[in-house]
Design an enzyme around this catalytic site. Structure first.
Site, PDB file in Angstrom:
ATOM      1  N   LYS A 195     -27.361 -13.525 -31.583  1.00 33.09           N
ATOM      2  CA  LYS A 195     -28.121 -14.694 -31.362  1.00 33.09           C
ATOM      3  C   LYS A 195     -29.442 -14.167 -31.110  1.00 33.09           C
ATOM      4  O   LYS A 195     -30.478 -14.765 -31.831  1.00 33.09           O
ATOM      5  CB  LYS A 195     -27.673 -15.754 -30.570  1.00 33.09           C
ATOM      6  CG  LYS A 195     -28.324 -16.994 -30.849  1.00 33.09           C
ATOM      7  CD  LYS A 195     -27.735 -18.207 -30.292  1.00 33.09           C
ATOM      8  CE  LYS A 195     -28.301 -19.536 -30.373  1.00 33.09           C
ATOM      9  NZ  LYS A 195     -27.703 -20.627 -29.787  1.00 33.09           N
ATOM     10  N   ARG A 238     -19.569 -20.075 -32.253  1.00 37.18           N
ATOM     11  CA  ARG A 238     -18.497 -20.556 -31.941  1.00 37.18           C
ATOM     12  C   ARG A 238     -17.461 -19.382 -31.709  1.00 37.18           C
ATOM     13  O   ARG A 238     -17.650 -18.216 -32.184  1.00 37.18           O
ATOM     14  CB  ARG A 238     -17.735 -21.422 -32.800  1.00 37.18           C
ATOM     15  CG  ARG A 238     -17.402 -21.041 -34.032  1.00 37.18           C
ATOM     16  CD  ARG A 238     -15.910 -20.791 -34.103  1.00 37.18           C
ATOM     17  NE  ARG A 238     -15.364 -20.140 -35.276  1.00 37.18           N
ATOM     18  CZ  ARG A 238     -15.148 -19.205 -35.634  1.00 37.18           C
ATOM     19  NH1 ARG A 238     -15.196 -18.033 -34.739  1.00 37.18           N
ATOM     20  NH2 ARG A 238     -14.789 -18.470 -36.863  1.00 37.18           N
ATOM     21  N   HIS A 264     -20.401 -14.467 -46.491  1.00 35.39           N
ATOM     22  CA  HIS A 264     -19.692 -14.047 -45.342  1.00 35.39           C
ATOM     23  C   HIS A 264     -19.892 -12.689 -45.047  1.00 35.39           C
ATOM     24  O   HIS A 264     -19.659 -11.691 -45.922  1.00 35.39           O
ATOM     25  CB  HIS A 264     -18.107 -14.154 -45.366  1.00 35.39           C
ATOM     26  CG  HIS A 264     -17.700 -15.647 -45.427  1.00 35.39           C
ATOM     27  ND1 HIS A 264     -16.545 -16.549 -45.147  1.00 35.39           N
ATOM     28  CD2 HIS A 264     -18.645 -16.879 -45.523  1.00 35.39           C
ATOM     29  CE1 HIS A 264     -16.556 -17.398 -44.975  1.00 35.39           C
ATOM     30  NE2 HIS A 264     -17.742 -17.775 -45.376  1.00 35.39           N
ATOM     31  N   GLU A 312     -18.192 -12.500 -37.181  1.00 35.77           N
ATOM     32  CA  GLU A 312     -18.390 -13.089 -38.577  1.00 35.77           C
ATOM     33  C   GLU A 312     -19.690 -13.861 -38.589  1.00 35.77           C
ATOM     34  O   GLU A 312     -19.698 -14.674 -37.787  1.00 35.77           O
ATOM     35  CB  GLU A 312     -17.090 -13.732 -39.022  1.00 35.77           C
ATOM     36  CG  GLU A 312     -17.291 -14.213 -40.528  1.00 35.77           C
ATOM     37  CD  GLU A 312     -16.279 -15.194 -41.010  1.00 35.77           C
ATOM     38  OE1 GLU A 312     -15.451 -14.931 -41.696  1.00 35.77           O
ATOM     39  OE2 GLU A 312     -16.262 -16.248 -40.229  1.00 35.77           O
ATOM     40  N   HIS A 323     -14.596 -30.454 -44.859  1.00 38.65           N
ATOM     41  CA  HIS A 323     -13.808 -30.380 -43.476  1.00 38.65           C
ATOM     42  C   HIS A 323     -13.495 -31.370 -43.174  1.00 38.65           C
ATOM     43  O   HIS A 323     -12.371 -31.611 -42.566  1.00 38.65           O
ATOM     44  CB  HIS A 323     -14.545 -29.093 -42.483  1.00 38.65           C
ATOM     45  CG  HIS A 323     -13.991 -29.172 -41.115  1.00 38.65           C
ATOM     46  ND1 HIS A 323     -13.057 -28.088 -41.111  1.00 38.65           N
ATOM     47  CD2 HIS A 323     -14.132 -29.656 -40.048  1.00 38.65           C
ATOM     48  CE1 HIS A 323     -12.436 -27.834 -39.691  1.00 38.65           C
ATOM     49  NE2 HIS A 323     -13.148 -29.096 -39.312  1.00 38.65           N
TER      50      HIS A 323
END
Length: 264
Positions: free
Chosen positions: A51, A76, A153, A172, A188
Protein backbone atom coordinates in the site's frame (compact mmCIF):
# COMPACT_ATOMS: atom_id res chain seq x y z
CA UNK A 1 11.47 -18.23 19.90
CA UNK A 2 9.68 -15.84 22.22
CA UNK A 3 6.02 -16.35 23.02
CA UNK A 4 3.97 -14.48 20.38
CA UNK A 5 2.07 -11.38 21.36
CA UNK A 6 -1.42 -12.89 21.26
CA UNK A 7 -3.17 -9.55 21.84
CA UNK A 8 -1.46 -8.12 18.77
CA UNK A 9 -1.98 -11.24 16.67
CA UNK A 10 -5.67 -11.45 17.49
CA UNK A 11 -6.08 -7.81 16.46
CA UNK A 12 -5.18 -8.87 12.94
CA UNK A 13 -8.37 -9.84 11.05
CA UNK A 14 -7.24 -13.45 10.66
CA UNK A 15 -8.14 -15.29 13.92
CA UNK A 16 -5.47 -17.78 14.86
CA UNK A 17 -7.72 -19.96 17.01
CA UNK A 18 -9.71 -21.21 14.03
CA UNK A 19 -6.57 -22.03 12.06
CA UNK A 20 -5.05 -23.68 15.09
CA UNK A 21 -8.09 -25.95 15.37
CA UNK A 22 -8.08 -26.73 11.63
CA UNK A 23 -4.35 -27.43 11.56
CA UNK A 24 -4.40 -29.56 14.72
CA UNK A 25 -7.24 -31.64 13.28
CA UNK A 26 -5.03 -32.31 10.26
CA UNK A 27 -2.08 -33.45 12.36
CA UNK A 28 0.13 -30.41 11.88
CA UNK A 29 3.18 -30.53 14.14
CA UNK A 30 4.12 -27.92 16.72
CA UNK A 31 6.83 -26.37 14.54
CA UNK A 32 4.39 -25.69 11.71
CA UNK A 33 1.84 -24.35 14.16
CA UNK A 34 4.42 -21.95 15.58
CA UNK A 35 5.27 -20.86 12.05
CA UNK A 36 1.63 -20.23 11.28
CA UNK A 37 1.35 -17.91 14.26
CA UNK A 38 3.62 -15.49 12.40
CA UNK A 39 1.82 -15.73 9.06
CA UNK A 40 -1.17 -13.41 9.72
CA UNK A 41 1.12 -10.61 10.82
CA UNK A 42 3.42 -11.12 7.83
CA UNK A 43 0.52 -10.93 5.38
CA UNK A 44 -0.75 -7.79 7.07
CA UNK A 45 2.71 -6.22 6.92
CA UNK A 46 3.03 -7.18 3.24
CA UNK A 47 -0.26 -5.41 2.54
CA UNK A 48 0.94 -2.29 4.33
CA UNK A 49 4.26 -2.41 2.47
CA UNK A 50 2.51 -2.71 -0.90
CA UNK A 51 0.00 0.00 0.00
CA UNK A 52 2.86 2.40 0.77
CA UNK A 53 4.42 1.63 -2.61
CA UNK A 54 1.13 2.32 -4.43
CA UNK A 55 0.62 5.54 -2.46
CA UNK A 56 4.11 6.65 -3.48
CA UNK A 57 3.23 6.01 -7.13
CA UNK A 58 -0.02 7.92 -6.59
CA UNK A 59 1.82 10.92 -5.14
CA UNK A 60 4.50 10.92 -7.85
CA UNK A 61 1.90 10.83 -10.62
CA UNK A 62 0.13 13.78 -9.01
CA UNK A 63 3.37 15.76 -8.95
CA UNK A 64 4.16 14.89 -12.57
CA UNK A 65 0.71 15.16 -14.15
CA UNK A 66 -1.17 17.42 -11.75
CA UNK A 67 -3.62 14.62 -10.91
CA UNK A 68 -3.52 10.97 -9.89
CA UNK A 69 -5.35 8.31 -11.92
CA UNK A 70 -5.70 6.19 -8.74
CA UNK A 71 -9.01 6.97 -7.07
CA UNK A 72 -8.73 4.80 -3.95
CA UNK A 73 -7.13 1.70 -2.46
CA UNK A 74 -8.74 -1.00 -0.32
CA UNK A 75 -7.11 -3.94 1.45
CA UNK A 76 -8.39 -7.08 3.14
CA UNK A 77 -7.21 -10.34 4.69
CA UNK A 78 -9.10 -13.46 3.60
CA UNK A 79 -11.31 -15.02 6.26
CA UNK A 80 -9.96 -18.27 7.78
CA UNK A 81 -12.96 -20.39 6.78
CA UNK A 82 -12.64 -19.12 3.20
CA UNK A 83 -8.97 -20.15 3.10
CA UNK A 84 -9.77 -23.61 4.48
CA UNK A 85 -12.64 -24.07 2.01
CA UNK A 86 -10.46 -22.96 -0.89
CA UNK A 87 -7.67 -25.40 -0.01
CA UNK A 88 -10.19 -28.25 0.15
CA UNK A 89 -11.90 -27.12 -3.06
CA UNK A 90 -8.53 -27.35 -4.80
CA UNK A 91 -8.26 -30.93 -3.56
CA UNK A 92 -5.53 -30.43 -0.95
CA UNK A 93 -5.32 -31.21 2.74
CA UNK A 94 -5.46 -28.26 5.13
CA UNK A 95 -1.76 -27.91 5.93
CA UNK A 96 0.45 -24.89 6.31
CA UNK A 97 2.54 -25.81 3.27
CA UNK A 98 -0.56 -26.22 1.08
CA UNK A 99 -2.02 -22.92 2.29
CA UNK A 100 1.16 -20.97 1.56
CA UNK A 101 1.79 -22.68 -1.79
CA UNK A 102 -1.73 -22.89 -3.23
CA UNK A 103 -3.63 -19.87 -1.85
CA UNK A 104 -2.44 -16.65 -3.49
CA UNK A 105 -5.10 -14.25 -2.25
CA UNK A 106 -4.83 -14.46 1.54
CA UNK A 107 -3.79 -10.82 1.36
CA UNK A 108 -5.79 -8.80 -1.16
CA UNK A 109 -5.65 -5.25 -2.46
CA UNK A 110 -8.10 -3.44 -4.73
CA UNK A 111 -6.84 -0.42 -6.66
CA UNK A 112 -9.58 1.61 -8.32
CA UNK A 113 -8.63 3.90 -11.20
CA UNK A 114 -10.63 6.43 -13.15
CA UNK A 115 -9.99 5.00 -16.62
CA UNK A 116 -9.05 1.67 -18.23
CA UNK A 117 -5.95 3.26 -19.72
CA UNK A 118 -4.71 4.12 -16.22
CA UNK A 119 -5.00 0.46 -15.15
CA UNK A 120 -2.60 -0.67 -17.87
CA UNK A 121 -0.34 2.30 -17.21
CA UNK A 122 -0.03 1.22 -13.57
CA UNK A 123 0.48 -2.40 -14.64
CA UNK A 124 3.31 -1.38 -16.98
CA UNK A 125 4.96 0.51 -14.14
CA UNK A 126 4.71 -2.44 -11.74
CA UNK A 127 6.51 -4.63 -14.28
CA UNK A 128 9.55 -2.33 -14.14
CA UNK A 129 9.97 -2.39 -10.35
CA UNK A 130 12.63 -4.52 -8.68
CA UNK A 131 10.88 -4.42 -5.29
CA UNK A 132 7.79 -6.26 -6.60
CA UNK A 133 7.71 -9.67 -8.27
CA UNK A 134 4.84 -10.35 -10.66
CA UNK A 135 3.89 -14.03 -10.57
CA UNK A 136 0.63 -14.16 -12.53
CA UNK A 137 -1.70 -11.86 -14.49
CA UNK A 138 -5.33 -12.59 -15.38
CA UNK A 139 -6.88 -9.98 -17.64
CA UNK A 140 -10.65 -10.06 -17.16
CA UNK A 141 -10.91 -6.66 -18.85
CA UNK A 142 -9.73 -7.94 -22.20
CA UNK A 143 -11.50 -11.28 -21.61
CA UNK A 144 -14.43 -10.72 -19.16
CA UNK A 145 -15.89 -13.62 -17.20
CA UNK A 146 -19.14 -15.14 -18.55
CA UNK A 147 -21.22 -13.12 -16.05
CA UNK A 148 -19.64 -9.90 -17.29
CA UNK A 149 -17.11 -9.42 -14.47
CA UNK A 150 -14.18 -7.20 -15.46
CA UNK A 151 -10.95 -6.60 -13.58
CA UNK A 152 -7.21 -7.06 -13.96
CA UNK A 153 -5.95 -9.58 -11.39
CA UNK A 154 -2.25 -9.60 -10.57
CA UNK A 155 -0.50 -11.94 -8.13
CA UNK A 156 2.66 -10.29 -6.80
CA UNK A 157 5.24 -10.96 -4.14
CA UNK A 158 6.35 -8.21 -1.77
CA UNK A 159 9.65 -8.40 0.16
CA UNK A 160 9.71 -8.06 3.95
CA UNK A 161 13.14 -7.46 5.46
CA UNK A 162 13.15 -9.56 8.65
CA UNK A 163 15.81 -10.60 11.17
CA UNK A 164 15.77 -14.05 9.59
CA UNK A 165 16.34 -12.51 6.14
CA UNK A 166 14.18 -11.32 3.27
CA UNK A 167 10.82 -13.06 2.96
CA UNK A 168 8.61 -12.60 -0.11
CA UNK A 169 4.87 -12.61 0.65
CA UNK A 170 2.12 -13.06 -1.95
CA UNK A 171 -0.58 -10.43 -2.44
CA UNK A 172 -3.37 -10.37 -5.00
CA UNK A 173 -4.05 -6.98 -6.59
CA UNK A 174 -7.35 -6.29 -8.36
CA UNK A 175 -7.23 -3.30 -10.70
CA UNK A 176 -10.62 -1.84 -11.69
CA UNK A 177 -12.24 1.33 -12.93
CA UNK A 178 -14.89 3.08 -10.84
CA UNK A 179 -17.60 1.64 -13.08
CA UNK A 180 -16.21 -1.91 -12.82
CA UNK A 181 -15.96 -1.61 -9.04
CA UNK A 182 -19.57 -0.44 -8.77
CA UNK A 183 -20.78 -3.36 -10.91
CA UNK A 184 -18.77 -5.91 -8.91
CA UNK A 185 -20.07 -4.53 -5.60
CA UNK A 186 -23.68 -4.72 -6.79
CA UNK A 187 -23.16 -8.24 -8.18
CA UNK A 188 -21.74 -9.36 -4.83
CA UNK A 189 -24.70 -7.88 -2.92
CA UNK A 190 -27.25 -9.50 -5.26
CA UNK A 191 -25.64 -12.93 -5.12
CA UNK A 192 -25.60 -12.96 -1.33
CA UNK A 193 -29.15 -11.58 -1.25
CA UNK A 194 -30.25 -14.69 -3.18
CA UNK A 195 -27.80 -16.97 -1.34
CA UNK A 196 -25.89 -17.38 -4.62
CA UNK A 197 -29.01 -18.84 -6.35
CA UNK A 198 -29.74 -15.94 -8.65
CA UNK A 199 -32.80 -16.08 -10.96
CA UNK A 200 -32.01 -16.23 -14.66
CA UNK A 201 -33.54 -12.83 -15.40
CA UNK A 202 -31.24 -11.28 -12.76
CA UNK A 203 -28.21 -12.98 -14.34
CA UNK A 204 -29.23 -11.58 -17.75
CA UNK A 205 -29.71 -8.16 -16.19
CA UNK A 206 -26.22 -8.29 -14.68
CA UNK A 207 -24.75 -9.20 -18.08
CA UNK A 208 -26.51 -6.24 -19.67
CA UNK A 209 -25.28 -3.97 -16.88
CA UNK A 210 -21.73 -5.26 -17.45
CA UNK A 211 -21.95 -4.33 -21.14
CA UNK A 212 -23.25 -0.90 -20.16
CA UNK A 213 -20.31 -0.58 -17.75
CA UNK A 214 -17.87 -1.36 -20.56
CA UNK A 215 -19.54 1.16 -22.86
CA UNK A 216 -19.48 3.80 -20.12
CA UNK A 217 -15.75 3.27 -19.56
CA UNK A 218 -15.08 3.56 -23.30
CA UNK A 219 -17.23 6.69 -23.60
CA UNK A 220 -15.51 8.38 -20.66
CA UNK A 221 -12.09 7.45 -22.04
CA UNK A 222 -13.02 9.01 -25.39
CA UNK A 223 -14.26 12.17 -23.69
CA UNK A 224 -11.07 12.34 -21.68
CA UNK A 225 -9.02 12.15 -24.88
CA UNK A 226 -11.05 14.97 -26.44
CA UNK A 227 -10.68 17.17 -23.36
CA UNK A 228 -6.92 16.58 -23.19
CA UNK A 229 -6.64 17.38 -26.90
CA UNK A 230 -8.54 20.65 -26.47
CA UNK A 231 -6.40 21.52 -23.46
CA UNK A 232 -3.19 20.95 -25.45
CA UNK A 233 -4.49 23.12 -28.29
CA UNK A 234 -5.27 25.93 -25.88
CA UNK A 235 -1.82 25.70 -24.29
CA UNK A 236 -0.15 25.85 -27.71
CA UNK A 237 -2.24 28.87 -28.70
CA UNK A 238 -1.41 30.75 -25.51
CA UNK A 239 2.31 29.93 -25.89
CA UNK A 240 2.58 31.38 -29.40
CA UNK A 241 3.60 35.09 -29.62
CA UNK A 242 0.99 37.40 -31.16
CA UNK A 243 1.33 37.82 -34.93
CA UNK A 244 3.26 40.96 -35.97
CA UNK A 245 0.87 43.56 -37.33
CA UNK A 246 1.55 45.25 -40.67
CA UNK A 247 3.03 48.77 -40.43
CA UNK A 248 0.27 51.31 -40.17
CA UNK A 249 -0.11 53.70 -43.08
CA UNK A 250 -0.92 57.22 -42.02
CA UNK A 251 -3.17 59.02 -44.47
CA UNK A 252 -2.07 62.48 -45.43
CA UNK A 253 -4.45 65.39 -45.23
CA UNK A 254 -6.33 65.98 -48.46
CA UNK A 255 -4.43 69.11 -49.40
CA UNK A 256 -1.11 67.26 -49.06
CA UNK A 257 -2.17 64.07 -50.78
CA UNK A 258 -1.30 65.35 -54.27
CA UNK A 259 1.59 67.67 -54.96
CA UNK A 260 0.45 70.75 -56.73
CA UNK A 261 2.50 72.70 -59.16
CA UNK A 262 3.79 75.98 -57.80
CA UNK A 263 2.23 79.10 -59.24
CA UNK A 264 4.14 82.22 -59.98
Amino acid sequence: MNEPDWKHLNAVPLPLQEFQLQLEQNGVNAKQLEEWRKIPVLYQLALEELKNKIKLIQTEWKLLDGFSPIEHIKTRIKEPHSIVEKVRRKGYEVTLDNILREIHDIAGMRVVCAFVKDIYRLMDHLRTREDIRILEVKDYIDQPKPNGYQSLHVIVEVPLILFEGTRWIKVEIQLRTLAMDFWASMEHILYYKFDKKVPEHVVNGLSEAARATYELDQKMLKLRGEILSLSEDQEESSAQPPAASAPRKHALPTDHAVSRPQTC
